[in-house]
Design a protein around this motif. Structure first.
Motif, PDB file in Angstrom:
ATOM      1  N   ARG A  64     -17.419   2.721  -1.747  1.00 53.85           N
ATOM      2  CA  ARG A  64     -16.619   2.030  -2.997  1.00 53.85           C
ATOM      3  C   ARG A  64     -15.135   2.172  -2.612  1.00 53.85           C
ATOM      4  NH1 ARG A  64     -19.554   4.371  -8.307  1.00 53.85           N
ATOM      5  NH2 ARG A  64     -21.529   3.342  -8.047  1.00 53.85           N
ATOM      6  N   PHE A  65     -14.882   2.984  -1.491  1.00 58.84           N
ATOM      7  CA  PHE A  65     -13.582   3.175  -0.816  1.00 58.84           C
ATOM      8  C   PHE A  65     -13.013   1.858  -0.573  1.00 58.84           C
ATOM      9  CE2 PHE A  65     -10.463   4.215   2.583  1.00 58.84           C
ATOM     10  CZ  PHE A  65      -9.763   4.485   1.692  1.00 58.84           C
ATOM     11  N   LYS A  66     -12.133   1.330  -1.196  1.00 58.56           N
ATOM     12  CA  LYS A  66     -11.565  -0.016  -0.867  1.00 58.56           C
ATOM     13  C   LYS A  66     -10.373  -0.136   0.037  1.00 58.56           C
ATOM     14  CE  LYS A  66     -14.447  -2.041  -3.715  1.00 58.56           C
ATOM     15  NZ  LYS A  66     -15.780  -2.042  -3.173  1.00 58.56           N
ATOM     16  N   GLY A  67      -9.660   1.041   0.197  1.00 62.93           N
ATOM     17  CA  GLY A  67      -8.788   1.129   1.194  1.00 62.93           C
ATOM     18  C   GLY A  67      -7.139   0.906   0.542  1.00 62.93           C
ATOM     19  N   ASN A  68      -7.235   0.910  -0.767  1.00 68.15           N
ATOM     20  CA  ASN A  68      -6.027   0.523  -1.545  1.00 68.15           C
ATOM     21  C   ASN A  68      -4.956   1.991  -1.221  1.00 68.15           C
ATOM     22  OD1 ASN A  68      -6.795  -1.756  -2.502  1.00 68.15           O
ATOM     23  ND2 ASN A  68      -7.731  -0.802  -4.582  1.00 68.15           N
ATOM     24  N   SER A  69      -5.324   3.009  -0.941  1.00 67.79           N
ATOM     25  CA  SER A  69      -4.614   4.259  -0.362  1.00 67.79           C
ATOM     26  C   SER A  69      -5.196   4.605   0.881  1.00 67.79           C
ATOM     27  CB  SER A  69      -4.664   5.110  -1.511  1.00 67.79           C
ATOM     28  OG  SER A  69      -6.012   5.545  -1.726  1.00 67.79           O
ATOM     29  N   SER A  70      -4.550   5.686   1.075  1.00 70.91           N
ATOM     30  CA  SER A  70      -5.174   6.515   2.773  1.00 70.91           C
ATOM     31  C   SER A  70      -6.420   7.039   2.172  1.00 70.91           C
ATOM     32  CB  SER A  70      -4.110   7.371   3.175  1.00 70.91           C
ATOM     33  OG  SER A  70      -3.888   8.647   2.225  1.00 70.91           O
ATOM     34  N   ILE A  71      -7.278   7.436   3.155  1.00 72.96           N
ATOM     35  CA  ILE A  71      -8.629   8.196   2.728  1.00 72.96           C
ATOM     36  C   ILE A  71      -8.221   9.651   2.422  1.00 72.96           C
ATOM     37  CG2 ILE A  71      -9.154   9.250   4.932  1.00 72.96           C
ATOM     38  CD1 ILE A  71     -11.810   7.837   2.801  1.00 72.96           C
ATOM     39  N   TYR A  72      -7.184  10.225   2.802  1.00 73.45           N
ATOM     40  CA  TYR A  72      -6.623  11.386   2.430  1.00 73.45           C
ATOM     41  C   TYR A  72      -6.029  11.660   0.869  1.00 73.45           C
ATOM     42  CZ  TYR A  72      -3.460  15.667   2.725  1.00 73.45           C
ATOM     43  OH  TYR A  72      -2.662  16.777   2.475  1.00 73.45           O
ATOM     44  N   THR A  73      -5.432  10.533   0.534  1.00 75.81           N
ATOM     45  CA  THR A  73      -5.040  10.265  -0.837  1.00 75.81           C
ATOM     46  C   THR A  73      -6.020  10.289  -1.858  1.00 75.81           C
ATOM     47  OG1 THR A  73      -3.107   9.225  -0.200  1.00 75.81           O
ATOM     48  CG2 THR A  73      -3.578   9.202  -2.622  1.00 75.81           C
ATOM     49  N   TRP A  74      -7.304   9.611  -1.414  1.00 75.64           N
ATOM     50  CA  TRP A  74      -8.354   9.013  -2.101  1.00 75.64           C
ATOM     51  C   TRP A  74      -9.036  10.586  -2.309  1.00 75.64           C
ATOM     52  CZ3 TRP A  74     -13.837   8.980  -0.772  1.00 75.64           C
ATOM     53  CH2 TRP A  74     -14.613   8.234  -1.804  1.00 75.64           C
ATOM     54  N   ILE A  75      -9.426  11.320  -1.309  1.00 71.64           N
ATOM     55  CA  ILE A  75      -9.981  12.558  -1.186  1.00 71.64           C
ATOM     56  C   ILE A  75      -9.389  13.442  -2.305  1.00 71.64           C
ATOM     57  CG2 ILE A  75     -10.671  14.572   0.036  1.00 71.64           C
ATOM     58  CD1 ILE A  75     -11.232  12.445   2.574  1.00 71.64           C
ATOM     59  N   TYR A  76      -8.055  13.414  -1.733  1.00 69.36           N
ATOM     60  CA  TYR A  76      -7.387  14.563  -2.985  1.00 69.36           C
ATOM     61  C   TYR A  76      -7.710  14.166  -4.430  1.00 69.36           C
ATOM     62  CZ  TYR A  76      -5.165  18.234  -0.224  1.00 69.36           C
ATOM     63  OH  TYR A  76      -4.736  19.235   0.410  1.00 69.36           O
ATOM     64  N   LYS A  77      -7.406  12.741  -4.627  1.00 70.56           N
ATOM     65  CA  LYS A  77      -7.698  12.427  -6.015  1.00 70.56           C
ATOM     66  C   LYS A  77      -9.110  12.843  -6.459  1.00 70.56           C
ATOM     67  CE  LYS A  77      -5.673   8.534  -7.871  1.00 70.56           C
ATOM     68  NZ  LYS A  77      -5.349   7.263  -8.040  1.00 70.56           N
ATOM     69  N   VAL A  78     -10.280  12.739  -5.901  1.00 69.68           N
ATOM     70  CA  VAL A  78     -11.490  13.060  -6.046  1.00 69.68           C
ATOM     71  C   VAL A  78     -11.623  14.489  -6.405  1.00 69.68           C
ATOM     72  CG1 VAL A  78     -13.816  13.228  -5.391  1.00 69.68           C
ATOM     73  CG2 VAL A  78     -12.588  11.247  -4.925  1.00 69.68           C
ATOM     74  N   THR A  79     -10.891  15.347  -5.728  1.00 72.66           N
ATOM     75  CA  THR A  79     -10.620  16.699  -5.628  1.00 72.66           C
ATOM     76  C   THR A  79     -10.302  17.060  -6.941  1.00 72.66           C
ATOM     77  OG1 THR A  79     -10.749  16.983  -3.327  1.00 72.66           O
ATOM     78  CG2 THR A  79     -10.153  19.028  -4.416  1.00 72.66           C
ATOM     79  N   ILE A  80      -8.903  16.561  -7.194  1.00 67.88           N
ATOM     80  CA  ILE A  80      -8.070  17.139  -8.472  1.00 67.88           C
ATOM     81  C   ILE A  80      -8.898  16.784  -9.738  1.00 67.88           C
ATOM     82  CG2 ILE A  80      -6.133  16.362  -9.515  1.00 67.88           C
ATOM     83  CD1 ILE A  80      -5.354  18.279  -7.328  1.00 67.88           C
ATOM     84  N   ASN A  81      -9.421  15.580  -9.787  1.00 68.37           N
ATOM     85  CA  ASN A  81     -10.016  15.086 -10.988  1.00 68.37           C
ATOM     86  C   ASN A  81     -11.556  15.842 -11.223  1.00 68.37           C
ATOM     87  OD1 ASN A  81      -8.435  13.080 -11.613  1.00 68.37           O
ATOM     88  ND2 ASN A  81      -9.435  11.335 -10.337  1.00 68.37           N
ATOM     89  N   THR A  82     -12.260  16.292  -9.860  1.00 71.22           N
ATOM     90  CA  THR A  82     -13.269  17.268 -10.180  1.00 71.22           C
ATOM     91  C   THR A  82     -12.853  18.504 -10.784  1.00 71.22           C
ATOM     92  OG1 THR A  82     -14.250  16.005  -8.516  1.00 71.22           O
ATOM     93  CG2 THR A  82     -15.270  18.076  -8.886  1.00 71.22           C
ATOM     94  N   CYS A  83     -11.814  18.957 -10.147  1.00 71.35           N
ATOM     95  CA  CYS A  83     -11.185  20.399 -10.568  1.00 71.35           C
ATOM     96  C   CYS A  83     -10.942  20.412 -12.093  1.00 71.35           C
ATOM     97  CB  CYS A  83     -10.217  20.926  -9.637  1.00 71.35           C
ATOM     98  SG  CYS A  83     -10.709  21.493  -8.035  1.00 71.35           S
ATOM     99  N   PHE A  84     -10.093  19.480 -12.529  1.00 74.05           N
ATOM    100  CA  PHE A  84      -9.976  19.324 -13.820  1.00 74.05           C
ATOM    101  C   PHE A  84     -11.094  19.108 -14.632  1.00 74.05           C
ATOM    102  CE2 PHE A  84      -5.245  17.480 -13.153  1.00 74.05           C
ATOM    103  CZ  PHE A  84      -4.907  18.671 -12.787  1.00 74.05           C
ATOM    104  N   SER A  85     -11.951  18.345 -14.293  1.00 70.79           N
ATOM    105  CA  SER A  85     -13.129  18.118 -15.266  1.00 70.79           C
ATOM    106  C   SER A  85     -13.762  19.327 -15.396  1.00 70.79           C
ATOM    107  CB  SER A  85     -14.059  17.026 -14.635  1.00 70.79           C
ATOM    108  OG  SER A  85     -13.626  15.871 -14.693  1.00 70.79           O
ATOM    109  N   TYR A  86     -14.257  20.214 -14.152  1.00 73.26           N
ATOM    110  CA  TYR A  86     -14.772  21.727 -14.241  1.00 73.26           C
ATOM    111  C   TYR A  86     -14.068  22.725 -15.365  1.00 73.26           C
ATOM    112  CZ  TYR A  86     -16.125  26.070 -12.835  1.00 73.26           C
ATOM    113  OH  TYR A  86     -16.543  27.553 -12.920  1.00 73.26           O
ATOM    114  N   LEU A  87     -12.574  22.539 -14.953  1.00 73.93           N
ATOM    115  CA  LEU A  87     -11.731  23.481 -15.892  1.00 73.93           C
ATOM    116  C   LEU A  87     -11.954  23.220 -17.188  1.00 73.93           C
ATOM    117  CD1 LEU A  87      -8.921  24.094 -13.390  1.00 73.93           C
ATOM    118  CD2 LEU A  87     -10.602  25.582 -13.699  1.00 73.93           C
TER     119      LEU A  87
END
Length: 182
Positions: A64-87
């Motif tokens: 589903r990665f569309k390339g609207n941002s770098s893969i690095y940015t996308w991965i960080y966004k997934v990580t931040i959102n996962t951490c926030f949801s967990y917390l």
């Protein structure tokens, strides 16, 4: 991965060989993801579990990665959102009030790095409220640009600049107010 051709090539490659792209992502970003999770939880076991959850989400959603941002940015966004949801789910996010009596004097990173050890700085970083800690970490430890941080955290650039400034002021207070310019 900033140019259009690089992102187009990556999205094409995902379609052709998702498993290989995923292996490359794990190899390239696993340490950064664990560090970012640790920054949020302060617990290595939780960080490793969260990193596994992040990688599962990345694998499931890689096509589903569309390339609207770098893969690095996308991965960080997934990580931040996962951490926030967990917390949030585990009741570990607490409303943080910033003490409004923070001094306005600026200090330079050079003075801090020369005067204090990385361990001291990291200790102060962990004491910093999350809304300041995350942008500080991304800016100074991951060397991300303000625009990238804003995109990942879904905030505007001025908000990120303010949070970095307030985070630095918070760390200055943690250090006993000894970090002053000049």
């Amino acid at each position: 991965m900033s140019s259009y051709e690089d992102i187009k090539g990556l999205t094409d490659n995902i379609k052709l060989n998702k498993d290989k792209v995923f292996e490359d992502i794990v190899e390239e970003y696993s340490n950064s993801i664990i560090r970012l999770c640790y920054l949020q939880t302060g617990d290595l076991n939780e960080s490793e579990d969260l990193a596994q959850e992040v990688f599962l989400k990345i694998y499931k959603n890689l096509d589903r990665f569309k390339g609207n941002s770098s893969i690095y940015t996308w991965i960080y966004k997934v990580t931040i959102n996962t951490c926030f949801s967990y917390l949030k789910k585990n009741g570990k996010i607490v409303k943080e009030e910033l003490n409004r009596n923070i001094p306005n004097e600026e200090f330079t990173e050079e003075i801090v790095l020369n005067k204090y050890s990385r361990e001291e700085i990291r200790g102060w970083l962990f004491k910093t409220p999350a809304k300041y800690r995350i942008p500080l970490y991304m800016y100074y430890f991951e060397e991300m640009k303000i625009t990238q941080i804003a995109e990942i955290l879904e905030s505007n650039e001025n908000t990120i600049k303010t949070r970095i400034r307030r985070g630095k002021e918070y760390i200055k207070r943690c250090s006993g107010g000894e970090i002053y310019e000049g």
